[in-house]
Design a protein around this motif. Sequence first.
Motif, PDB file in Angstrom:
ATOM      1  N   GLU A  44      -1.869  14.096  20.163  1.00  0.00           N
ATOM      2  CA  GLU A  44      -3.151  13.391  20.265  1.00  0.00           C
ATOM      3  C   GLU A  44      -4.006  13.643  19.031  1.00  0.00           C
ATOM      4  O   GLU A  44      -4.691  12.742  18.537  1.00  0.00           O
ATOM      5  N   LEU A  45      -3.964  14.869  18.502  1.00  0.00           N
ATOM      6  CA  LEU A  45      -4.698  15.196  17.285  1.00  0.00           C
ATOM      7  C   LEU A  45      -4.197  14.360  16.110  1.00  0.00           C
ATOM      8  O   LEU A  45      -4.993  13.810  15.340  1.00  0.00           O
TER       9      LEU A  45
ATOM     10  N   HIS B  97      -2.563  11.495  16.249  1.00  0.00           N
ATOM     11  CA  HIS B  97      -2.892  10.094  16.507  1.00  0.00           C
ATOM     12  C   HIS B  97      -4.365   9.812  16.217  1.00  0.00           C
ATOM     13  O   HIS B  97      -4.707   8.827  15.557  1.00  0.00           O
ATOM     14  N   GLN B  98      -5.257  10.683  16.672  1.00  0.00           N
ATOM     15  CA  GLN B  98      -6.688  10.494  16.432  1.00  0.00           C
ATOM     16  C   GLN B  98      -7.004  10.531  14.938  1.00  0.00           C
ATOM     17  O   GLN B  98      -7.808   9.733  14.444  1.00  0.00           O
ATOM     18  N   THR B  99      -6.371  11.464  14.218  1.00  0.00           N
ATOM     19  CA  THR B  99      -6.611  11.589  12.780  1.00  0.00           C
ATOM     20  C   THR B  99      -6.206  10.315  12.051  1.00  0.00           C
ATOM     21  O   THR B  99      -6.965   9.776  11.229  1.00  0.00           O
TER      22      THR B  99
ATOM     23  N   ASN C  63      -5.804   7.344  13.347  1.00  0.00           N
ATOM     24  CA  ASN C  63      -6.620   6.223  13.827  1.00  0.00           C
ATOM     25  C   ASN C  63      -7.990   6.211  13.155  1.00  0.00           C
ATOM     26  O   ASN C  63      -8.482   5.169  12.710  1.00  0.00           O
ATOM     27  N   TYR C  64      -8.619   7.393  13.039  1.00  0.00           N
ATOM     28  CA  TYR C  64      -9.918   7.475  12.381  1.00  0.00           C
ATOM     29  C   TYR C  64      -9.814   7.109  10.904  1.00  0.00           C
ATOM     30  O   TYR C  64     -10.687   6.429  10.352  1.00  0.00           O
TER      31      TYR C  64
ATOM     32  N   TYR D 262      -8.004  18.487  10.159  1.00  0.00           N
ATOM     33  CA  TYR D 262      -6.604  18.630  10.557  1.00  0.00           C
ATOM     34  C   TYR D 262      -6.016  19.934  10.025  1.00  0.00           C
ATOM     35  O   TYR D 262      -5.299  20.653  10.747  1.00  0.00           O
TER      36      TYR D 262
ATOM     37  N   ASP E 199     -13.433  19.494  19.417  1.00  0.00           N
ATOM     38  CA  ASP E 199     -12.471  18.479  19.834  1.00  0.00           C
ATOM     39  C   ASP E 199     -12.653  17.239  18.963  1.00  0.00           C
ATOM     40  O   ASP E 199     -13.728  16.633  18.953  1.00  0.00           O
ATOM     41  N   LEU E 200     -11.610  16.838  18.244  1.00  0.00           N
ATOM     42  CA  LEU E 200     -11.701  15.694  17.341  1.00  0.00           C
ATOM     43  C   LEU E 200     -12.056  14.412  18.097  1.00  0.00           C
ATOM     44  O   LEU E 200     -12.662  13.503  17.537  1.00  0.00           O
ATOM     45  N   GLY E 201     -11.701  14.347  19.361  1.00  0.00           N
ATOM     46  CA  GLY E 201     -12.009  13.166  20.151  1.00  0.00           C
ATOM     47  C   GLY E 201     -13.502  12.925  20.301  1.00  0.00           C
ATOM     48  O   GLY E 201     -13.926  11.827  20.668  1.00  0.00           O
ATOM     49  N   ARG E 202     -14.314  13.948  20.019  1.00  0.00           N
ATOM     50  CA  ARG E 202     -15.769  13.828  20.133  1.00  0.00           C
ATOM     51  C   ARG E 202     -16.417  13.509  18.791  1.00  0.00           C
ATOM     52  O   ARG E 202     -17.633  13.558  18.654  1.00  0.00           O
TER      53      ARG E 202
END
Length: 264
Positions: free
Chosen positions: A113-114, A116-118, A120-121, A135, A201-204
């Motif tokens: 998830e980390l 993927h989020q990286t 995606n951002y 990261y 949390d990178l999602g935040r």
Amino acid sequence: MLEKCEGIVIRTTDYGETNKITTLFTREWGKVGVMARGAKKTNSRLSAVTQPFTYAYYLVQRSTGLGLMQQGEMITSFRAIKEDIMLTAYASYVAELTDRCTEDKKPNPFHFELLHQTMNYMNEGYDAQILTNIYEMKMLNVLGMYPVLDKCTICGATDGQFSFSIREGGLICHRCLEHDPYHYKISQAAVKLLRVFYYFDLGRLGNISVKEATKEELNTIISAYYDEYSGLYLKSKKFLQSMKSFGSDFMKNSPNINKNKDEG
């Protein structure tokens, strides 16, 4: 037996005339290597889904060694990353760091998830250097590196002006600077961001706005810490540094670019 996984391509290697060995970082299985037969052919149904950074669902025939990719269903190609050479450099470094940090077939959905989020951002236009630094900080524990960022590594104090000591492995307060005469004096903004990058949390993630001078401090500290303790030598890191250096030199030697653009 065919099994379905959700994965991101972190490495590809040509194999023979038409095949590729593709390394996927998957949500279900962790890092796996799969053979994609015929993927080098432009008309192959596997050509698009085996490109670097591609995010897709894959049907794989698993085995104790290399699996066999049978099919892929694209979720996103992260097109913006692939069309920008600097973003490609940052994403390549993140992908290689992932590859070198992780063991085969060790599932870690949080790490997936980390990643993927990286990606995606980055693709959405967030600051690629800051995302890369975040990261890097998140990968420290994976590599068995545990910097002290919540207190002075010498006396344990949580108050005061902090510097960073590579030798002592973390922050040192102004009272303990004599323990490392080679410490890095950094701004308190950089101290705060190192903590945030490591713990949050990178999602935040919200809007990123960091001064260039602070970004340079962060990059210097993180790179020095990796150089001292990780034992990694990554070609993508060297390429990224050369690209950043080229961009910086180009801007310094072209002082009238913005002026001319505005006048036009």
